[in-house]
Motif scaffolding. Structure first.
Motif: not given
Length: 493
Positions: A3-4, A7-13, A26-31, A105-109
């Protein structure tokens, strides 16, 4: 899934909703992020909507960011970032100051997590890049670690997408295959160990030339600042990359040079394959060796290079030569990469469908003799003009796909026939083959003229072999090493 949470509460495309795009969503949604998706294929957009994800609205340039309210655009590796021209949504993101990133990039963050404070041994990430051999080397490292009892996950451009992996546990090692497409756009790169295998020009339009292609690979080292490195130095690009590190000591972060020819003694650390034997050397002294000649899963000089790179990475991870030798002996190889299908009537059938360019095919051709070569597909720049030095190993060529006429001209007066399809080529080659011959599918071209992927092309070859030999052949999935979770991913470079 990783999970990320940041990014909670952010809108990402998400731009591009294939295998990696779905894992990102799925990872962004779970975060806790609000996820919007876009794919140029209407059917894929419909699939994304059916999975419960919103679709990015198609609005004008002036109000795009305001309507979407985007904090970031996450781009899948297959989408052009800069060359031959940027995707229109990436242009919009630039204009409106929306950060552009990808799943790596998201993975390492998101990798480092609070529970790491409780671990006895911190997880480590090994990243593998290069033009050829990435999948085999990545899978081999995973296999060697698993064989030695180490906890390991394998993913990236092979197996599971990076964000589809599980959060690594105490002492676990994550081994990632990374293509130039994945490296070039990642905003964060932080491998513990980075491998550069080799270099040959490929995907030139995508990178604006060979220099751009190398620059994308180099980012893993220049931006990622790995603690330890393994670099193949058989091409000038690898020599240049290694030269920037010098002869590092253990305290500085070790560098191991890999070569398939004898290196000059420079006081450094190297792993060399020569005449079928692997030699690990340091400060002019041999530390260990291995016989590679009888390894069925690692046939050919190119696979010996892969074995050297995997050996070097595992030595940096603390494995002993004895453990590595044991793991090499049990490695079965990957489907579609110099994969022995069967021997029938003294004729060997080999599936090297992954050879999508001339350089890759040259490595397979150099590994065998008395070859009946099945080649062709959607040609890359230069076709097969560079293969003259290995064509003396070929008894006859059976040409398929849209490049058949072009390849026929490049072969000149060498024995050849235009078969058209892979099935017809297998039938013709099998009818003419004699004991001691090798029927080799190594197309030196992309598969997209007749097939959905190189895997589809390889599976077609296997089915044709089963038909002409009357032999039941086990499914390709049974040949995937158990250390690789999931099925092989897309063929990126």
């Amino acid at each position: 899934m990783i999970p990320i949470p940041e990014t909670s509460g952010q809108r990402l495309a998400i731009l591009g909703f294939g295998r990696s795009g779905l894992a990102v969503a799925r990872a962004l949604e779970s975060g806790g992020a609000d996820v919007l998706c876009w794919d140029d294929d209407p059917e894929v957009r419909e699939m994304a909507a059916g999975s419960g994800f919103g679709i990015l609205p198609t609005v004008g340039d002036d109000d795009w960011k305001g309507v979407a309210g985007l904090a970031g655009l996450i781009v899948s590796p297959g989408v052009p970032h800069l060359y031959p021209e940027p995707h229109p949504l990436i242009r919009k993101a630039w204009v409106h100051g929306v950060a552009v990133d990808n799943d790596v990039g998201l993975f390492f963050r998101a990798l480092v997590r609070p529970e790491w404070d409780e671990f006895d041994v911190l997880p480590r990430v090994v990243c593998v890049t290069g033009s050829n051999g990435k999948s085999t080397t990545t899978a081999l490292i995973g296999h060697l670690l698993a064989s030695a009892g180490k906890p390991v996950q394998v993913g990236g451009n092979i197996g599971r997408a990076v964000l589809d992996l599980d959060p690594p546990g105490d002492g676990e090692i994550v081994v990632l295959e990374l293509s130039s497409f994945q490296i070039e756009l990642a905003r964060v790169l932080a491998p513990d160990i980075a491998l550069f295998l080799n270099f040959s020009p490929d995907h030139i339009e995508r990178h604006g030339g060979a220099g751009g292609y190398f620059a994308a690979k180099r980012r893993l080292f220049a931006e990622g600042s790995p603690e330890k490195t393994v670099i193949g130095v058989d091409e000038p690009e690898g020599e240049s990359l290694a030269g920037g590190f010098g002869n590092q000591s253990v305290e500085q972060g070790p560098l191991i040079r890999v070569s398939t020819r004898r290196l000059s003694e420079n006081g450094g650390w190297s792993v060399i394959a020569e005449r079928g034997f692997l030699s690990e050397r340091r400060s002019g002294r041999q530390l260990a060796s291995a016989d590679l000649r009888e390894l069925d899963g690692l046939k050919g000089l190119h696979n010996h290079q892969n074995a050297c790179s995997a050996w070097a990475a595992c030595r940096l991870l603390g494995l002993s030569p004895r453990n590595i030798r044991s793991g090499l002996a049990s490695f079965r190889g990957l489907p579609h990469r110099c994969q022995t299908i069967l021997e029938h009537g003294g004729v060997l059938f080999v599936n090297d469908s992954k050879a999508t360019n001339a350089d890759s095919a040259s490595r397979a051709l150099a590994a065998y003799r008395n070859i009946r070569w099945i080649a062709g597909g959607r040609a890359k720049s230069g076709g097969i003009a560079s293969l003259g030095r290995v064509l003396d190993r070929v008894r006859k060529t059976y040409l398929v796909g849209e490049s058949a006429e072009t390849f026929s001209e490049q072969l000149g007066d060498r024995s050849k026939v235009i078969s058209g399809t892979v099935a017809a080529a297998v039938a013709a080659a099998a009818a003419e083959a004699e004991s001691g011959d090798v029927i080799l599918l190594s197309p030196a071209a992309a598969s997209y003229d007749q097939f959905a992927s190189f895997e589809d092309r390889g599976d077609t070859f296997v089915r044709a072999v089963a038909t002409v030999t009357g032999t039941a052949i086990r499914s390709e999935s049974e040949t995937v090493p158990p250390s690789v979770s999931g099925q092989p991913g897309p063929a990126l470079s």
